[in-house]
Design a protein around this motif. Structure first.
Motif, PDB file in Angstrom:
ATOM      1  N   MET A 282      12.910   7.012  45.391  1.00 38.24           N
ATOM      2  CA  MET A 282      14.079   6.221  44.991  1.00 38.24           C
ATOM      3  C   MET A 282      13.656   5.016  44.153  1.00 38.24           C
ATOM      4  SD  MET A 282      16.366   6.344  48.397  1.00 38.24           S
ATOM      5  CE  MET A 282      17.768   7.443  48.542  1.00 38.24           C
ATOM      6  N   LYS A 283      12.432   4.515  44.472  1.00 39.69           N
ATOM      7  CA  LYS A 283      11.919   3.367  43.708  1.00 39.69           C
ATOM      8  C   LYS A 283      11.219   3.808  42.424  1.00 39.69           C
ATOM      9  CE  LYS A 283      10.312   1.082  47.662  1.00 39.69           C
ATOM     10  NZ  LYS A 283       9.039   0.732  48.235  1.00 39.69           N
TER      11      LYS A 283
ATOM     12  N   LYS B 269      10.503  10.069  55.190  1.00 35.76           N
ATOM     13  CA  LYS B 269      11.355   8.961  54.705  1.00 35.76           C
ATOM     14  C   LYS B 269      10.618   8.083  53.699  1.00 35.76           C
ATOM     15  CE  LYS B 269      14.608   8.710  58.478  1.00 35.76           C
ATOM     16  NZ  LYS B 269      14.392   8.854  59.888  1.00 35.76           N
ATOM     17  N   ILE B 270       9.311   7.932  53.921  1.00 34.12           N
ATOM     18  CA  ILE B 270       8.533   7.081  53.003  1.00 34.12           C
ATOM     19  C   ILE B 270       8.511   7.710  51.607  1.00 34.12           C
ATOM     20  CG2 ILE B 270       6.238   6.079  52.552  1.00 34.12           C
ATOM     21  CD1 ILE B 270       5.852   6.047  55.619  1.00 34.12           C
ATOM     22  N   ARG B 271       8.301   9.041  51.575  1.00 31.13           N
ATOM     23  CA  ARG B 271       8.303   9.750  50.291  1.00 31.13           C
ATOM     24  C   ARG B 271       9.650   9.558  49.573  1.00 31.13           C
ATOM     25  NH1 ARG B 271       5.659  15.416  48.589  1.00 31.13           N
ATOM     26  NH2 ARG B 271       3.923  14.326  49.505  1.00 31.13           N
ATOM     27  N   ILE B 272      10.736   9.699  50.339  1.00 31.21           N
ATOM     28  CA  ILE B 272      12.070   9.565  49.741  1.00 31.21           C
ATOM     29  C   ILE B 272      12.289   8.131  49.245  1.00 31.21           C
ATOM     30  CG2 ILE B 272      14.564   9.545  50.324  1.00 31.21           C
ATOM     31  CD1 ILE B 272      13.391  12.364  49.792  1.00 31.21           C
ATOM     32  N   ARG B 273      11.877   7.158  50.058  1.00 27.48           N
ATOM     33  CA  ARG B 273      12.034   5.750  49.646  1.00 27.48           C
ATOM     34  C   ARG B 273      11.249   5.490  48.359  1.00 27.48           C
ATOM     35  NH1 ARG B 273       9.949   2.426  53.980  1.00 27.48           N
ATOM     36  NH2 ARG B 273      11.200   3.738  55.334  1.00 27.48           N
ATOM     37  N   ASN B 274      10.017   5.989  48.317  1.00 31.56           N
ATOM     38  CA  ASN B 274       9.192   5.800  47.122  1.00 31.56           C
ATOM     39  C   ASN B 274       9.818   6.468  45.902  1.00 31.56           C
ATOM     40  OD1 ASN B 274       7.300   4.272  48.426  1.00 31.56           O
ATOM     41  ND2 ASN B 274       5.937   5.995  48.849  1.00 31.56           N
TER      42      ASN B 274
ATOM     43  N   SER C 122      17.487  12.068  49.352  1.00 31.76           N
ATOM     44  CA  SER C 122      18.029  11.770  50.673  1.00 31.76           C
ATOM     45  C   SER C 122      17.055  12.279  51.739  1.00 31.76           C
ATOM     46  CB  SER C 122      19.395  12.453  50.837  1.00 31.76           C
ATOM     47  OG  SER C 122      19.791  12.428  52.181  1.00 31.76           O
TER      48      SER C 122
END
Ligand code: UGA
Length: 429
Positions: free
Chosen positions: A40-41, A33-38, A67
């Motif tokens: 997205m940013k 999830k951290i990879r995906i959040r990053n 996602s």
């Protein structure tokens, strides 16, 4: 087309960005999830030339989404690529647990027809397990095809390799899957090899193993060159003009590393053994590669006699240039061998230092090549970054305690180094 790519590692993220660049609408899924959040940013999980620009561009135009949910990706897309890792187990067998987990999730999310494409590098006949498992977990009557489409991209030139490949290999069981996958690659002009599924899987393992064989072969030739006074670079050049041999992958050096060759060779040997075949040639390739790393460490010893308290400046840590990837980099084994003889290590790499710090203990990491060379008894080149070729060698020499260079990637010319007053040793010349 609507494409779901599962896995946001090197293959998955490059595949996602490049399919988006080709005009498709892509969802890249990863359970990190951290990879995906990053992502997205707009923050990239690794360094790959040209990739960040593609990701940003296609985020902006709305063709690339991220996602953490396989269900989300599979529901929205008809074409699904599996690009998750297949790391090696102790005995060399590929660990397919991530693939299996993803396949179960895909099976549970099926609604309407899907083409499920295996892109991860896997042992031959993994497709059968994928087909079996999707059938098992999706319930009766699920409509899907399984296909194989191995990836041949290299780290450091991955975007170019994807968009301008030498070939695209597609393993399918029927016309429906063939048409869909060909449509996804329609804009890419190159030979497209359509074959059955096990053949497509074999092409990938056979290709990587052959390339590794070329490297161990030229490293063996290099070792003999040193004994008889020949120059391996000229030998490779002379061989390479023969189109049956080819010029590529004949650079002698400190051995191959990275997360592909070592693991794929081990997996290929394992699957051969499981099928009752002793792939002796590949076992020799592995052995030569291990010995090559030891030979580089031995060269330092031969130049300095006793290594205890000698300071060695290592230039280049990543397994090859233009990447920050340290996985199975020859530098790790070579540095450890030098440290076990009591040498003190200073090091510099243009991109891989953050990753190297996690793997190497007792190394003094420096801000550039000159500060790594300062006060050293020997400079050891382990990765052929372009910026090392352009070093001011006069300055380097003035900074060193004594001017000894071991060039593990043959980036300098022996005559020039001698003229400049270095004690210089390359590989195979
Ligand atoms: C390799 C293959 O080249 C790709 O085609 C494949 O898709 C990829 O593995 C994969 O399976 O994913 P990669 O591991 O990124 O790509 O790196 P390479 O450029 O192939 O280099 C591998 C290693 O061989 C490096 O350590 C490099 O220094 C070494 N090498 C390469 C040599 O020692 N000599 C050479 O002449 C060429």
């Amino acid at each position: 087309m609507k494409i779901c790519v599962i896995g946001a590692g090197h293959v998955g993220l490059v595949t996602s960005a490049c399919f988006a660049q080709l005009g498709h609408s892509v969802i890249n899924v990863d359970n990190d999830k951290i990879r995906i959040r990053n992502l997205m940013k707009g923050s990239m999980p690794f360094f790959e030339p040209g990739l960040e620009r593609l990701v940003k561009e296609n985020r902006k135009n709305g063709r690339l989404g991220f996602s953490a949910s396989v269900v989300d990706g599979v529901k929205k897309c008809g074409l699904i690529f599996i690009c998750v890792g297949t790391p090696p187990r102790e005995d060399g067998e590929a660990d397919l647990s991530s693939v299996e987990k993803v396949v179960r999730k895909i099976a549970r999310s099926l609604s309407g027809y899907k083409t499920i494409v295996e892109k991860s590098t896997v042992p031959v006949n993994t497709w059968k397990w994928i087909k079996h498992t999707v059938g098992l977990y999706s319930g009766q009557g699920a409509d899907f095809d399984v296909a194989v489409n191995p990836e041949f991209l290299r780290e450091g030139s991955a975007v170019r390799d994807f968009l301008k490949p030498d070939r695209i290999v597609i393993g399918v069981e029927n016309e429906r899957a063939r048409k869909i996958i060909l449509e996804a690659y329609r804009k890419i002009k190159c030979p497209k090899i359509i074959t059955n599924l096990p053949t497509a899987e074999m092409i990938k393992h056979a290709s990587n193993s052959f390339l590794a064989t070329k490297i161990s072969y030229i490293n063996s030739v290099a070792n003999l060159c040193e004994k008889v006074g020949a120059d391996v670079q000229s030998v490779a050049q002379g061989m390479g003009y023969d189109p049956r041999i080819g010029k590529a992958f004949l650079s002698a050096g400190a051995g191959y590393g990275g997360f592909c060759f070592p693991k794929d060779l081990a997996a290929f040997i394992y699957i051969a053994e499981k099928n009752g075949y002793d792939f002796a040639i590949l076992k020799a390739v592995q052995k030569v590669n291990e010995e090559q790393k030891r030979a580089v460490a031995r060269k330092v010893k031969e130049a300095l006699w006793v290594l205890k308290d000698k300071v060695i400046g290592v230039l280049g840590l990543s397994f090859k240039p233009d990447t920050d990837d340290m996985r199975l980099a020859p530098s790790i084994d070579i540095i450890k061998a030098l440290q076990s003889d009591g040498a003190r290590i200073k090091a510099f790499d243009p991109a891989a230092m953050a990753n190297a710090k996690k793997l190497l203990r007792g190394v003094r990491f420096c801000k550039n090549a000159y500060s790594a060379a300062e006060g050293c008894d020997c400079v050891l080149v382990l990765t052929e970054w372009d910026e090392f070729r352009d070093l001011d060698l006069g300055k380097l020499k003035r900074l060193m305690k004594i001017p000894v260079i071991i060039d593990g990637r043959n980036i300098f010319k022996p005559e020039q180094m001698k003229k400049l007053g270095f004690v210089y040793k390359g590989i195979g010349r």
